[in-house]
Scaffold this motif. Structure first.
Motif, PDB file in Angstrom:
ATOM      1  N   MET A   1      39.878  46.268  43.694  1.00  0.00           N
ATOM      2  CA  MET A   1      40.821  47.103  44.411  1.00  0.00           C
ATOM      3  C   MET A   1      41.944  46.261  45.027  1.00  0.00           C
ATOM      4  N   HIS A   3      42.960  43.397  44.071  1.00  0.00           N
ATOM      5  CA  HIS A   3      43.793  42.837  43.003  1.00  0.00           C
ATOM      6  C   HIS A   3      44.871  43.834  42.586  1.00  0.00           C
ATOM      7  N   MET A   4      44.507  45.115  42.494  1.00  0.00           N
ATOM      8  CA  MET A   4      45.490  46.145  42.137  1.00  0.00           C
ATOM      9  C   MET A   4      46.569  46.268  43.211  1.00  0.00           C
ATOM     10  N   ILE A   5      46.144  46.196  44.459  1.00  0.00           N
ATOM     11  CA  ILE A   5      47.105  46.268  45.570  1.00  0.00           C
ATOM     12  C   ILE A   5      48.040  45.066  45.531  1.00  0.00           C
ATOM     13  N   THR A   7      48.880  43.294  42.913  1.00  0.00           N
ATOM     14  CA  THR A   7      49.776  43.438  41.768  1.00  0.00           C
ATOM     15  C   THR A   7      50.901  44.412  42.082  1.00  0.00           C
ATOM     16  N   LEU A   8      50.561  45.540  42.682  1.00  0.00           N
ATOM     17  CA  LEU A   8      51.572  46.530  43.057  1.00  0.00           C
ATOM     18  C   LEU A   8      52.542  45.950  44.078  1.00  0.00           C
TER      19      LEU A   8
END
Length: 173
Positions: A1, A3-5, A7-8
Motif C-alpha cells: 500500500m 509503495h502505491m502511495i 509512486t502516486l
C-alpha cells in the motif's frame, strides 16, 4: 500500500516540477518580450503583469509542495545533524505536526475564500479570482498530504534519508 502511495506521490511531484518549469519559462519569456517591446517603444501587452502575478502565486504553492516532499522546507540542518536519531525523529515529527496544523487551517480558509473570490474578476483579464485563489487549498492540501505520509513513515521507523528523495532523483535518469 505504501509503495502505491509513494509512486502516486512521485508522479504528482513530477507534475508539480514540470508545471514550475513551464510557468517559470512562460514568465521569463513574457517579461523579456515586454521589456524589449518597451525599449523600442512598441505597445506592450497590458495583461502581461497580471499573468505573471498569477503564475507567481501558483509557483509559490507548487514550490511549497516540492520543498516539503524533498525535505528542503524550513529545516535547520545544523541542529538536526548534531542530534541522535531518536531525537531527530521526534523533532521532525513535531515539526511536521505543526506544519500539518497550520496548512490544514490554510486549506480550510482557502476553501472558504474561493466562493467569495469567485465573484470578483481580475482587473485586466476578467478571470474569476476563484481560479487564482484555488492554488491555496490545492497547494496547502497536497502539502498536508505529503507531511502526513512522511510523519507516518517516521512513526513506522524509517529514517529521514529513506523518506526524503534526493531532489527528485527519479527525474535525473
Amino acid at each position: 500500500m505504501m509503495h502505491m502511495i509513494d509512486t502516486l506521490l512521485a508522479k504528482i511531484m513530477k507534475l508539480c516540477k514540470w508545471c514550475l518549469i513551464l510557468l517559470g519559462a512562460s514568465m521569463s519569456i513574457l517579461t523579456f518580450v515586454n521589456a524589449i517591446a518597451r525599449r523600442f517603444g512598441v505597445s506592450t501587452f497590458i495583461w502581461a503583469d497580471e499573468v505573471n502575478r498569477f503564475f507567481f502565486i501558483y509557483m509559490t504553492y507548487l514550490g511549497l509542495i516540492l520543498s516539503a516532499y524533498t525535505g528542503k522546507q524550513s529545516v535547520i540542518d545544523f541542529l538536526l545533524e548534531r542530534m541522535k536519531w531518536s531525537s531527530r525523529r521526534v523533532v521532525t515529527i513535531l515539526g511536521n505536526l505543526i506544519c500539518i496544523a497550520f496548512l490544514a487551517i490554510l486549506t480550510y480558509g482557502g476553501i472558504e475564500m474561493i466562493p467569495f473570490a469567485g465573484m470578483t474578476k481580475s482587473s485586466i483579464l476578467q478571470i474569476p479570482l476563484g481560479f487564482i485563489y484555488a492554488c491555496i487549498p490545492i497547494g496547502a492540501g497536497l502539502t498536508v498530504l505529503v507531511y502526513i505520509i512522511q510523519t507516518v513513515k517516521l512513526c513506522m521507523g524509517q529514517t529521514l534519508d529513506e523518506i526524503y528523495p534526493k531532489v527528485l532523483k527519479e527525474d535525473e535518469g
